[in-house]
Design a protein around this motif. Structure first.
Motif, PDB file in Angstrom:
ATOM      1  N   ALA A  11      46.625  35.814  38.784  1.00  0.00           N
ATOM      2  CA  ALA A  11      46.716  35.705  40.238  1.00  0.00           C
ATOM      3  C   ALA A  11      46.719  37.104  40.850  1.00  0.00           C
ATOM      4  O   ALA A  11      46.879  38.107  40.151  1.00  0.00           O
ATOM      5  CB  ALA A  11      47.990  34.952  40.613  1.00  0.00           C
ATOM      6  N   THR A  12      46.584  37.165  42.146  1.00  0.00           N
ATOM      7  CA  THR A  12      46.439  38.429  42.870  1.00  0.00           C
ATOM      8  C   THR A  12      47.459  39.489  42.450  1.00  0.00           C
ATOM      9  O   THR A  12      47.090  40.605  42.136  1.00  0.00           O
ATOM     10  CB  THR A  12      46.518  38.196  44.387  1.00  0.00           C
ATOM     11  OG1 THR A  12      45.498  37.267  44.741  1.00  0.00           O
ATOM     12  CG2 THR A  12      46.336  39.481  45.153  1.00  0.00           C
ATOM     13  N   ASP A  13      48.726  39.174  42.467  1.00  0.00           N
ATOM     14  CA  ASP A  13      49.748  40.153  42.085  1.00  0.00           C
ATOM     15  C   ASP A  13      50.375  39.847  40.732  1.00  0.00           C
ATOM     16  O   ASP A  13      51.440  40.378  40.409  1.00  0.00           O
ATOM     17  CB  ASP A  13      50.831  40.227  43.167  1.00  0.00           C
ATOM     18  CG  ASP A  13      50.349  40.962  44.411  1.00  0.00           C
ATOM     19  OD1 ASP A  13      49.522  41.880  44.268  1.00  0.00           O
ATOM     20  OD2 ASP A  13      50.807  40.608  45.519  1.00  0.00           O
TER      21      ASP A  13
ATOM     22  N   ASP B 124      52.696  30.468  35.441  1.00  0.00           N
ATOM     23  CA  ASP B 124      51.260  30.221  35.478  1.00  0.00           C
ATOM     24  C   ASP B 124      50.758  30.337  34.035  1.00  0.00           C
ATOM     25  O   ASP B 124      51.147  31.277  33.325  1.00  0.00           O
ATOM     26  CB  ASP B 124      50.607  31.284  36.374  1.00  0.00           C
ATOM     27  CG  ASP B 124      49.110  31.195  36.363  1.00  0.00           C
ATOM     28  OD1 ASP B 124      48.564  30.468  37.201  1.00  0.00           O
ATOM     29  OD2 ASP B 124      48.489  31.866  35.501  1.00  0.00           O
TER      30      ASP B 124
ATOM     31  N   LYS C  13      45.319  41.662  35.627  1.00  0.00           N
ATOM     32  CA  LYS C  13      44.487  42.049  36.775  1.00  0.00           C
ATOM     33  C   LYS C  13      43.169  41.300  36.744  1.00  0.00           C
ATOM     34  O   LYS C  13      42.668  40.843  37.758  1.00  0.00           O
ATOM     35  CB  LYS C  13      44.196  43.556  36.760  1.00  0.00           C
ATOM     36  CG  LYS C  13      45.330  44.409  37.220  1.00  0.00           C
ATOM     37  CD  LYS C  13      44.923  45.876  37.166  1.00  0.00           C
ATOM     38  CE  LYS C  13      46.044  46.793  37.577  1.00  0.00           C
ATOM     39  NZ  LYS C  13      45.638  48.215  37.463  1.00  0.00           N
ATOM     40  N   ARG C  14      42.624  41.185  35.570  1.00  0.00           N
ATOM     41  CA  ARG C  14      41.312  40.580  35.401  1.00  0.00           C
ATOM     42  C   ARG C  14      41.340  39.055  35.548  1.00  0.00           C
ATOM     43  O   ARG C  14      40.453  38.479  36.152  1.00  0.00           O
ATOM     44  CB  ARG C  14      40.782  40.972  34.028  1.00  0.00           C
ATOM     45  CG  ARG C  14      39.445  40.443  33.694  1.00  0.00           C
ATOM     46  CD  ARG C  14      38.829  41.250  32.583  1.00  0.00           C
ATOM     47  NE  ARG C  14      37.791  40.502  31.949  1.00  0.00           N
ATOM     48  CZ  ARG C  14      36.681  40.092  32.548  1.00  0.00           C
ATOM     49  NH1 ARG C  14      36.481  40.368  33.796  1.00  0.00           N
ATOM     50  NH2 ARG C  14      35.782  39.404  31.889  1.00  0.00           N
TER      51      ARG C  14
ATOM     52  N   HIS D 244      38.887  32.040  36.215  1.00  0.00           N
ATOM     53  CA  HIS D 244      38.127  32.994  37.015  1.00  0.00           C
ATOM     54  C   HIS D 244      36.846  33.454  36.342  1.00  0.00           C
ATOM     55  O   HIS D 244      36.122  34.281  36.860  1.00  0.00           O
ATOM     56  CB  HIS D 244      38.979  34.231  37.321  1.00  0.00           C
ATOM     57  CG  HIS D 244      40.181  33.925  38.140  1.00  0.00           C
ATOM     58  ND1 HIS D 244      41.254  33.214  37.632  1.00  0.00           N
ATOM     59  CD2 HIS D 244      40.482  34.201  39.413  1.00  0.00           C
ATOM     60  CE1 HIS D 244      42.167  33.091  38.567  1.00  0.00           C
ATOM     61  NE2 HIS D 244      41.736  33.677  39.660  1.00  0.00           N
TER      62      HIS D 244
ATOM     63  N   GLU E  70      49.343  33.803  33.019  1.00  0.00           N
ATOM     64  CA  GLU E  70      50.370  34.833  32.872  1.00  0.00           C
ATOM     65  C   GLU E  70      51.278  34.538  31.685  1.00  0.00           C
ATOM     66  O   GLU E  70      51.711  35.457  30.990  1.00  0.00           O
ATOM     67  CB  GLU E  70      51.132  34.983  34.186  1.00  0.00           C
ATOM     68  CG  GLU E  70      50.244  35.667  35.210  1.00  0.00           C
ATOM     69  CD  GLU E  70      50.611  35.379  36.657  1.00  0.00           C
ATOM     70  OE1 GLU E  70      51.630  34.719  36.911  1.00  0.00           O
ATOM     71  OE2 GLU E  70      49.846  35.842  37.528  1.00  0.00           O
TER      72      GLU E  70
ATOM     73  N   HIS F 187      49.592  40.873  37.876  1.00  0.00           N
ATOM     74  CA  HIS F 187      49.714  42.055  37.023  1.00  0.00           C
ATOM     75  C   HIS F 187      51.038  42.776  37.250  1.00  0.00           C
ATOM     76  O   HIS F 187      51.618  43.328  36.335  1.00  0.00           O
ATOM     77  CB  HIS F 187      48.524  42.995  37.223  1.00  0.00           C
ATOM     78  CG  HIS F 187      48.450  43.625  38.561  1.00  0.00           C
ATOM     79  ND1 HIS F 187      47.998  42.947  39.677  1.00  0.00           N
ATOM     80  CD2 HIS F 187      48.772  44.865  38.974  1.00  0.00           C
ATOM     81  CE1 HIS F 187      48.036  43.756  40.725  1.00  0.00           C
ATOM     82  NE2 HIS F 187      48.514  44.915  40.319  1.00  0.00           N
ATOM     83  N   ARG F 188      51.533  42.744  38.482  1.00  0.00           N
ATOM     84  CA  ARG F 188      52.821  43.394  38.770  1.00  0.00           C
ATOM     85  C   ARG F 188      53.958  42.651  38.069  1.00  0.00           C
ATOM     86  O   ARG F 188      54.886  43.256  37.544  1.00  0.00           O
ATOM     87  CB  ARG F 188      53.073  43.431  40.269  1.00  0.00           C
ATOM     88  CG  ARG F 188      52.105  44.323  41.004  1.00  0.00           C
ATOM     89  CD  ARG F 188      52.319  44.192  42.499  1.00  0.00           C
ATOM     90  NE  ARG F 188      51.190  44.721  43.212  1.00  0.00           N
ATOM     91  CZ  ARG F 188      51.229  45.804  43.965  1.00  0.00           C
ATOM     92  NH1 ARG F 188      52.346  46.461  44.122  1.00  0.00           N
ATOM     93  NH2 ARG F 188      50.142  46.219  44.575  1.00  0.00           N
TER      94      ARG F 188
END
Length: 171
Positions: free
Chosen positions: A144-146, A106, A140-141, A7, A109, A148-149
């Motif tokens: 993937a979209t979620d 991923d 978050k940075r 990203h 992650e 961070h959760r």
């Protein structure tokens, strides 16, 4: 050449110098240096997952970037070398808290989880809340979209087992 996270476009370059939580808020220079060190370490760990090379060579690649003079180099090196040394142990520690085998994570992650797990298990001087928050911010940075959760949940459960007497949040 340093591989950037997928990203990392123009915003990623700007963000490397100033993270979203640093903008507009008061943050000590040392805190920023530690955040940048974790960011660079996460990038190095991601690169190791994608294309394994000796840690000395990886570190040398990062040191070619003048921005490295602005980070906490000791923290960067400690994380990068510590995760490499304890990678199998860290994967074993996080795997019980995953919803899939560690090899299916991923890579971004996975790198962030290894970083957070290393700090939780080998850097007890860093409060649990800071370790988890920094990992969540990285996810978050760059994740993937979620993502961070997911990182938050895994590291929180790991911390419950590795640091059971330490409070979950700073008040």
């Amino acid at each position: 050449m340093i591989k950037q996270f997928p990203h990392d476009g123009e915003e990623g370059r700007r963000g490397a110098e100033e993270s979203p939580s640093d903008r507009g808020g008061k943050s000590s220079p040392a805190r920023k240096q530690r955040r940048w060190a974790r960011e660079r370490a996460a990038q190095g760990l991601y690169q190791q997952l994608m294309n394994p090379i000796p840690v000395d060579q990886l570190e040398a690649q990062f040191m070619e970037d003048a921005f490295m003079l602005r980070i906490d180099l000791d923290l960067f090196r400690r994380i990068l070398r510590g995760v490499e040394q304890h990678a199998a142990e860290l994967d074993s520690a996080i795997e019980p808290h995953l919803d899939r085998p560690v090899h299916e994570l991923d890579p971004i992650e996975h790198a962030i989880l290894r970083l957070g797990a290393f700090e939780l298990t080998h850097m007890l001087e860093t409060p649990r809340a800071i370790v988890i928050n920094e990992a969540v911010e990285l996810a978050k940075r760059f994740g993937a979209t979620d993502g961070h959760r997911y990182v938050n949940g895994v590291l929180d459960r790991l911390a419950d087992g590795t640091r059971p007497t330490e409070t979950r949040r700073r008040d």
